[in-house]
Design a protein around this motif. Structure first.
Motif, PDB file in Angstrom:
ATOM      1  N   THR A 281       0.658  -1.578   0.517  1.00 55.15           N
ATOM      2  CA  THR A 281       0.125   0.058  -0.084  1.00 55.15           C
ATOM      3  C   THR A 281       1.201   1.240  -0.218  1.00 55.15           C
ATOM      4  OG1 THR A 281      -1.644  -1.278   1.216  1.00 55.15           O
ATOM      5  CG2 THR A 281      -1.704   1.583   1.352  1.00 55.15           C
ATOM      6  N   VAL A 282       2.090   1.118   0.769  1.00 55.42           N
ATOM      7  CA  VAL A 282       2.326   2.419   0.868  1.00 55.42           C
ATOM      8  C   VAL A 282       3.617   2.801  -0.406  1.00 55.42           C
ATOM      9  CG1 VAL A 282       4.887   3.700   2.121  1.00 55.42           C
ATOM     10  CG2 VAL A 282       2.916   2.402   3.643  1.00 55.42           C
ATOM     11  N   GLU A 283       4.320   1.632  -0.853  1.00 52.23           N
ATOM     12  CA  GLU A 283       4.887   1.475  -2.089  1.00 52.23           C
ATOM     13  C   GLU A 283       3.997   2.302  -3.684  1.00 52.23           C
ATOM     14  OE1 GLU A 283       8.258   1.292  -2.956  1.00 52.23           O
ATOM     15  OE2 GLU A 283       8.534   1.284  -0.378  1.00 52.23           O
ATOM     16  N   PHE A 284       3.079   1.693  -3.161  1.00 47.44           N
ATOM     17  CA  PHE A 284       1.748   1.933  -4.395  1.00 47.44           C
ATOM     18  C   PHE A 284       1.586   3.228  -4.560  1.00 47.44           C
ATOM     19  CE2 PHE A 284       3.072  -2.243  -5.499  1.00 47.44           C
ATOM     20  CZ  PHE A 284       2.627  -2.767  -6.694  1.00 47.44           C
ATOM     21  N   ALA A 285       1.278   3.967  -3.054  1.00 45.04           N
ATOM     22  CA  ALA A 285       1.111   4.907  -2.865  1.00 45.04           C
ATOM     23  C   ALA A 285       1.349   6.303  -3.118  1.00 45.04           C
ATOM     24  CB  ALA A 285       0.672   5.425  -1.784  1.00 45.04           C
ATOM     25  N   LEU A 286       2.782   5.736  -3.262  1.00 45.77           N
ATOM     26  CA  LEU A 286       3.932   7.023  -3.358  1.00 45.77           C
ATOM     27  C   LEU A 286       4.388   7.200  -5.147  1.00 45.77           C
ATOM     28  CD1 LEU A 286       7.038   5.834  -0.117  1.00 45.77           C
ATOM     29  CD2 LEU A 286       5.735   7.913  -0.723  1.00 45.77           C
ATOM     30  N   ARG A 287       3.801   6.147  -5.609  1.00 47.94           N
ATOM     31  CA  ARG A 287       4.183   6.663  -6.804  1.00 47.94           C
ATOM     32  C   ARG A 287       2.712   6.625  -8.055  1.00 47.94           C
ATOM     33  NH1 ARG A 287       5.342   0.461  -9.005  1.00 47.94           N
ATOM     34  NH2 ARG A 287       6.806   0.235  -6.780  1.00 47.94           N
ATOM     35  N   HIS A 288       1.281   6.840  -6.901  1.00 44.09           N
ATOM     36  CA  HIS A 288       0.310   7.093  -7.587  1.00 44.09           C
ATOM     37  C   HIS A 288       0.276   8.453  -7.481  1.00 44.09           C
ATOM     38  CE1 HIS A 288      -3.957   7.360  -8.367  1.00 44.09           C
ATOM     39  NE2 HIS A 288      -3.835   5.828  -8.657  1.00 44.09           N
ATOM     40  N   PRO A 289      -0.588   8.433  -9.299  1.00 45.11           N
ATOM     41  CA  PRO A 289      -0.157  10.292  -9.747  1.00 45.11           C
ATOM     42  C   PRO A 289      -1.423  11.683  -8.421  1.00 45.11           C
ATOM     43  CG  PRO A 289      -0.963   8.792 -11.069  1.00 45.11           C
ATOM     44  CD  PRO A 289      -0.675   7.359 -10.253  1.00 45.11           C
ATOM     45  N   GLU A 290      -2.538  10.255  -8.733  1.00 46.26           N
ATOM     46  CA  GLU A 290      -3.311  12.210  -7.645  1.00 46.26           C
ATOM     47  C   GLU A 290      -2.437  11.609  -6.269  1.00 46.26           C
ATOM     48  OE1 GLU A 290      -6.910   9.921  -7.965  1.00 46.26           O
ATOM     49  OE2 GLU A 290      -7.120   9.837  -9.946  1.00 46.26           O
TER      50      GLU A 290
ATOM     51  N   SER B 265       0.361  10.689  -4.583  1.00 48.65           N
ATOM     52  CA  SER B 265       1.744  10.245  -4.024  1.00 48.65           C
ATOM     53  C   SER B 265       2.001  11.934  -3.317  1.00 48.65           C
ATOM     54  CB  SER B 265       2.922  10.506  -5.273  1.00 48.65           C
ATOM     55  OG  SER B 265       2.252  11.022  -6.483  1.00 48.65           O
ATOM     56  N   SER B 266       2.063  12.937  -3.956  1.00 48.37           N
ATOM     57  CA  SER B 266       2.773  13.911  -3.304  1.00 48.37           C
ATOM     58  C   SER B 266       2.316  14.353  -1.871  1.00 48.37           C
ATOM     59  CB  SER B 266       2.554  15.220  -3.776  1.00 48.37           C
ATOM     60  OG  SER B 266       3.346  16.134  -3.622  1.00 48.37           O
ATOM     61  N   ASP B 267       0.839  14.607  -1.937  1.00 44.78           N
ATOM     62  CA  ASP B 267       0.328  14.384   0.055  1.00 44.78           C
ATOM     63  C   ASP B 267       0.642  13.376   0.605  1.00 44.78           C
ATOM     64  OD1 ASP B 267      -0.886  16.880  -1.466  1.00 44.78           O
ATOM     65  OD2 ASP B 267      -2.238  15.994  -1.779  1.00 44.78           O
ATOM     66  N   PHE B 268       0.586  12.374   0.343  1.00 46.03           N
ATOM     67  CA  PHE B 268       1.719  11.176   1.146  1.00 46.03           C
ATOM     68  C   PHE B 268       3.037  11.185   1.141  1.00 46.03           C
ATOM     69  CE2 PHE B 268       1.849   6.337   1.088  1.00 46.03           C
ATOM     70  CZ  PHE B 268       0.969   5.712   2.824  1.00 46.03           C
ATOM     71  N   SER B 269       3.742  11.805   0.924  1.00 41.67           N
ATOM     72  CA  SER B 269       4.813  11.851   0.757  1.00 41.67           C
ATOM     73  C   SER B 269       5.158  12.486   2.126  1.00 41.67           C
ATOM     74  CB  SER B 269       5.271  12.247  -0.523  1.00 41.67           C
ATOM     75  OG  SER B 269       6.842  12.156  -0.198  1.00 41.67           O
ATOM     76  N   GLU B 270       4.356  13.374   1.602  1.00 38.76           N
ATOM     77  CA  GLU B 270       4.618  14.302   2.698  1.00 38.76           C
ATOM     78  C   GLU B 270       4.007  14.113   4.036  1.00 38.76           C
ATOM     79  OE1 GLU B 270       2.748  18.229   1.427  1.00 38.76           O
ATOM     80  OE2 GLU B 270       3.771  18.725  -0.116  1.00 38.76           O
ATOM     81  N   TYR B 271       2.570  13.733   3.908  1.00 37.10           N
ATOM     82  CA  TYR B 271       2.230  13.148   5.068  1.00 37.10           C
ATOM     83  C   TYR B 271       3.991  12.059   5.835  1.00 37.10           C
ATOM     84  CZ  TYR B 271      -0.189  10.411   8.154  1.00 37.10           C
ATOM     85  OH  TYR B 271      -0.740   9.131   9.170  1.00 37.10           O
ATOM     86  N   LEU B 272       3.734  11.142   5.093  1.00 36.61           N
ATOM     87  CA  LEU B 272       5.036  10.091   5.632  1.00 36.61           C
ATOM     88  C   LEU B 272       6.140  11.040   6.141  1.00 36.61           C
ATOM     89  CD1 LEU B 272       5.084   7.444   3.479  1.00 36.61           C
ATOM     90  CD2 LEU B 272       4.086   7.638   4.846  1.00 36.61           C
TER      91      LEU B 272
END
Length: 293
Positions: free
Chosen positions: A266-275, A277-284
């Motif tokens: 879930t984490v790996e595929f979220a980090l590359r998802h175009p919609e 990825s940016s917000d999720f990366s900031e959250y992490l």
């Protein structure tokens, strides 16, 4: 040339090791970001040139048939509203050149029995077996890599990865010798051996490309514990008739039958998802100070 155009998806078993299957949510429908596991598996097969998807289902798996069924009403509404992007997404679930077939496994009697249920649909063709619990991320797709090996050697191929010695009880472990880089010629295969008894450090993952002779050996198997037929035992028997290869694939495996593997995917595929990825990366990143040990 024997083209591999069929894939068997055994999905009739019980749930993951952390979440039982139900009518509402079979394990293969667990989402990784915005697609269920079974969709990732089918997309991998399509990318490998597979055009016939054979699902071995059970009573709790109707959701899988519904997922790949054509949604006439939804498509018509999206088309009328000019929602071309969403319409394309819906149609990509099952492209028009791909056919889906379903066969019931009345009882969960092992992976070998599930594959045997598909015999009439497979016929005399070579075919792939894909376990959706194993989400394999490779470039090119792992099944494409394996079919390329099959096309070159015209022999059954098992996908393998190097495992830690203490993990042997969770795998079928191969015995054999290296033939070429990343390719091994099998002399045997042992189902879930103790670490001291494991013949190698290479375990079989949920990808197989098999010649149809495997069905002869599946039919000849005697049921083991729980009345199950193991595909591993049939492959061991097949070695008496023909060569079988193991291929160490290039890519990353996520064992989505486990909590940790599912979360990693879930984490790996979220980090590359175009919609997201940016917000999720900031959250992490915002969580990192709390996670420092």
């Amino acid at each position: 040339m024997l083209n591999v155009t069929k894939a068997v998806f055994p999905v009739a078993g019980l749930g993951t090791r952390f979440l039982p299957a139900t009518k509402a949510s079979p394990k293969e429908m667990l989402p990784i970001v915005d697609k269920p596991l079974i969709q990732y598996a089918v997309e991998e097969a399509i990318a490998a040139g597979i055009t016939e998807m054979i699902f071995v289902t059970g009573r709790s798996k109707r959701a899988i048939e519904d997922h790949f069924d054509k949604s006439y009403e939804i498509e018509a509404e999206l088309e009328a509203r000019g929602k071309e992007k969403l319409l394309s997404l819906v149609r990509s679930i099952k492209p028009s050149h791909v056919d889906c077939f379903y066969v019931r496994q009345a009882e969960a009697l092992g992976l070998g029995h599930a594959v045997l249920c598909a015999e009439k649909l497979v016929g005399d063709s070579p075919f792939a077996v894909v376990l959706a619990d194993d989400l394999l991320d490779g470039r090119p797709p792992v099944l494409r890599q394996m079919i390329d090996v099959f096309d070159h050697y015209h022999t059954s191929v098992l996908g393998v990865e190097e495992i830690a010695p203490d993990e042997s009880k969770s795998y079928g472990v191969i015995d054999g010798k290296q033939w070429e880089e990343d390719i091994f010629k099998l002399s045997g295969i042992v189902e879930k051996p103790a670490p001291a008894d494991a013949p190698s450090r290479f375990g079989v993952v949920g990808r197989y490309v098999l010649k149809p002779r495997i069905f002869k050996h599946l039919r000849a198997l005697r049921p083991g514990s729980g009345g199950e037929l193991q595909l591993t035992d049939a492959i061991q028997s097949l070695l008496a008739d023909e060569q079988v290869l193991a291929y160490r694939y290039s890519g990353t495996r996520f064992d989505c039958g486990s909590k940790l593997g599912y979360l990693k995917a879930t984490v790996e595929f979220a980090l590359r998802h175009p919609e997201v990825s940016s917000d999720f990366s900031e959250y992490l990143a915002s969580r990192m100070p709390e996670l420092q040990i």
